[in-house]
Enzyme design. Structure first.
Site, short mmCIF file in Angstrom:
data_model
loop_
_atom_site.label_atom_id
_atom_site.label_comp_id
_atom_site.label_asym_id
_atom_site.label_seq_id
_atom_site.Cartn_x
_atom_site.Cartn_y
_atom_site.Cartn_z
N LEU A 6 -17.67 31.77 -49.24
CA LEU A 6 -16.52 30.90 -49.53
C LEU A 6 -15.24 31.74 -49.54
O LEU A 6 -15.03 32.55 -50.44
CB LEU A 6 -16.72 30.20 -50.88
N THR A 78 -15.20 24.36 -55.25
CA THR A 78 -16.23 25.21 -54.63
C THR A 78 -17.31 24.39 -53.93
O THR A 78 -17.77 24.76 -52.85
CB THR A 78 -16.88 26.10 -55.70
N ASN A 176 -22.20 33.22 -65.88
CA ASN A 176 -22.40 32.88 -64.48
C ASN A 176 -21.60 33.85 -63.61
O ASN A 176 -20.38 33.92 -63.70
CB ASN A 176 -21.94 31.43 -64.24
N HIS A 370 2.81 80.35 -40.84
CA HIS A 370 3.97 79.93 -41.64
C HIS A 370 4.97 79.14 -40.80
O HIS A 370 5.36 79.57 -39.71
CB HIS A 370 4.73 81.13 -42.22
N ALA A 387 6.27 83.17 -37.97
CA ALA A 387 6.95 82.19 -38.81
C ALA A 387 8.21 81.68 -38.15
O ALA A 387 8.96 82.44 -37.53
CB ALA A 387 7.28 82.82 -40.16
N SER A 412 8.54 85.96 -34.84
CA SER A 412 9.12 84.99 -35.77
C SER A 412 10.43 84.42 -35.25
O SER A 412 11.22 85.11 -34.59
CB SER A 412 9.36 85.65 -37.13
#
Length: 464
Positions: A6, A78, A176, A370, A387, A412
């Site tokens: 449902l 329901t 229930n 880095h 880096a 770098s």
């Protein structure tokens, strides 16, 4: 056995434009869990009753081999929702499971056990049950329908709602859980005979039970294995509580299979994730989609991995993000790294803090530790990327690819402007801007001349 789910409710307490059953729990729609649990309960013939925004729900599950029925009046109750699917079971002589689309915690094991219970009653007592009601005991049953039974038995007399219960009935803790199995011919008979509520005008499934009992069709209770199975999802807070229950169940499932999960309350593992033994997962990790983590890997705190493969003995350090990519054996990622768009990180490679890799293939033993961006690139094994290195792959109109050979050195703060090729064993000096191919073994230096003016610095600093 057949099943009717449902899923027609309005979900007004959710305060959402989206149908309630499409709200997600750990990356899956709520209704997906109900369908999955029903199938785990060995029921494959499934109908779904939809109503509010029916087309959205049907579209979301169009590939699930389901039968859809539309409840014309989502406020019909329901029993009216079940009646909308009457053609699904009107000529069926077996039993039908009725389960709510917002009950994702009713397990496949419980559904199998309910079927087995019906079979055992028929075999050992010679009784064909009219129905079985899933129940559980709650320390605080407020708001739930109470189960009224014959004393000392599991035979249900009726289910009384909270508002209609006497003080004695309110003291009953068996409630229930909203999941039922009915014998289809008896169910159909009851659906046509029960009357709408004089207060709401709705048809209720609990009235089906009362009708069956009055007709002499025996209805019994079946106790859920865990009280949490009774939890439905009516509000956003209910959704959070149910998600937490499922989250812990999944974490426990993997822990029982050899995975260490630290502080499991904080760990997010979606249902399609696969994890091998001897994996270690630290707090605040999110494993999403169809991610696979192989044995011996460590996933550091706060990392997010989605739709990716992490091979054996990989270390993913803290707060790294990996999406749609592969991390090969013994590689190290992070902390604070991002890898995305079908990237492949080779064996024993190291992708360090604040490095982003996008749609690139990184060779075995490569080190980019880095502050780098590597996009649309192929990097050969054992190359070092310093880096601050940036692969400039976009000119404002289109993306271009870069190739760096094996055992190269990128100093770098270098800028590689694609399209470009850097040969094996090439060396690019730090701070270089490279817009030409570098041959194998060559040294490339691209820096403006450094000029030094004696005494000028101090003068500038002391100037008023």
């Amino acid at each position: 056995m057949r099943a009717v789910i449902l899923a027609a409710g309005l979900g007004t307490r959710f305060k959402s434009e989206k149908p309630k059953v499409l709200h997600e729990i750990l990356g899956k729609p709520m209704l997906w869990y109900v369908i999955t649990n029903v199938r785990n309960g060995r029921i494959d013939d499934i109908a779904v009753v939809v109503g509010h925004k029916a087309q959205e729900v049907m579209e979301a599950f169009k590939n699930e081999n389901l039968k859809f029925f539309i409840q014309e009046n989502p406020k019909g109750g329901t029993a009216d929702a079940v009646l909308a699917a009457k053609d699904f079971f009107s000529s069926y002589e077996g039993y039908v499971l009725i389960i709510n689309g917002d009950s994702p915690l009713v397990s496949g094991e419980t559904i199998r056990n309910m079927q087995q219970f019906i079979h055992m009653v028929r075999t050992y007592e010679g009784i064909k049950l009219g129905g079985v009601v899933l129940t559980t005991h709650l320390p605080d049953p407020t708001g739930y329908g109470r189960i009224i039974k014959e004393e000392g038995t599991d035979r249900i007399i009726r289910i009384v709602e909270e508002k209609d219960a006497t003080p004695e009935e309110k003291a009953i803790t068996e409630i229930n859980a909203g999941t039922y199995i009915f014998y289809a011919p008896y169910l159909l008979e009851a659906l046509y005979r029960i009357k709408p509520s004089p207060v709401t005008g709705e048809l209720y499934l609990t009235d089906v039970i009362e009708y069956m009992v009055n007709k002499g069709y025996e209805v019994r209770s079946f106790m859920a294995k865990e009280p949490t199975e009774a939890l439905g999802v009516n509000t956003r807070w209910d959704l959070a509580l149910v998600e937490n229950v499922i989250k812990l169940k999944i974490a426990r499932y993997w822990a029982e299979r050899g995975v260490t999960v630290h502080y499991p309350e904080t760990v997010w593992i979606e249902p399609d994730v696969s994890i091998e033994p001897d994996v270690e997962i630290f707090p605040d990790v999110m494993l999403k989609g169809k991610t696979k983590i192989k044995k011996g890997s460590v996933i550091g705190k706060g990392s997010v991995i989605k739709d990716s493969l992490v091979e054996e003995n990989v270390i993913v350090r803290e707060y790294s993000v990996i999406e749609n990519s592969e991390i090969k054996k013994r590689a190290v990622v992070g902390p604070f790294a991002r890898i995305r768009n079908e990237s492949v990180i080779g064996e024993e490679a190291e992708i360090g803090n604040f490095v982003e890799v996008k749609k690139s293939s990184i060779g075995k033993g490569v080190k980019a530790k880095h502050l780098a961006y590597i996009g649309d690139a192929t990097v050969g094994e054992n190359t070092n990327i310093g880096a601050g290195t940036v692969f400039a792959n976009y000119d404002g109109k289109r993306k271009y690819e870069s190739y760096v050979g094996k055992s190269a050195f990128i100093g770098s703060n270098s800028l590689l402007i694609a399209p470009i090729r850097v040969g094996d064993w090439a060396y690019i000096a730090g701070g270089s801007v490279v817009n030409k191919d570098i041959p194998e073994g060559a040294l490339a230096v691209s820096r403006p001349e450094l000029k030094i003016f004696e005494g000028r610095g101090k003068k500038k600093l002391q100037k008023d």
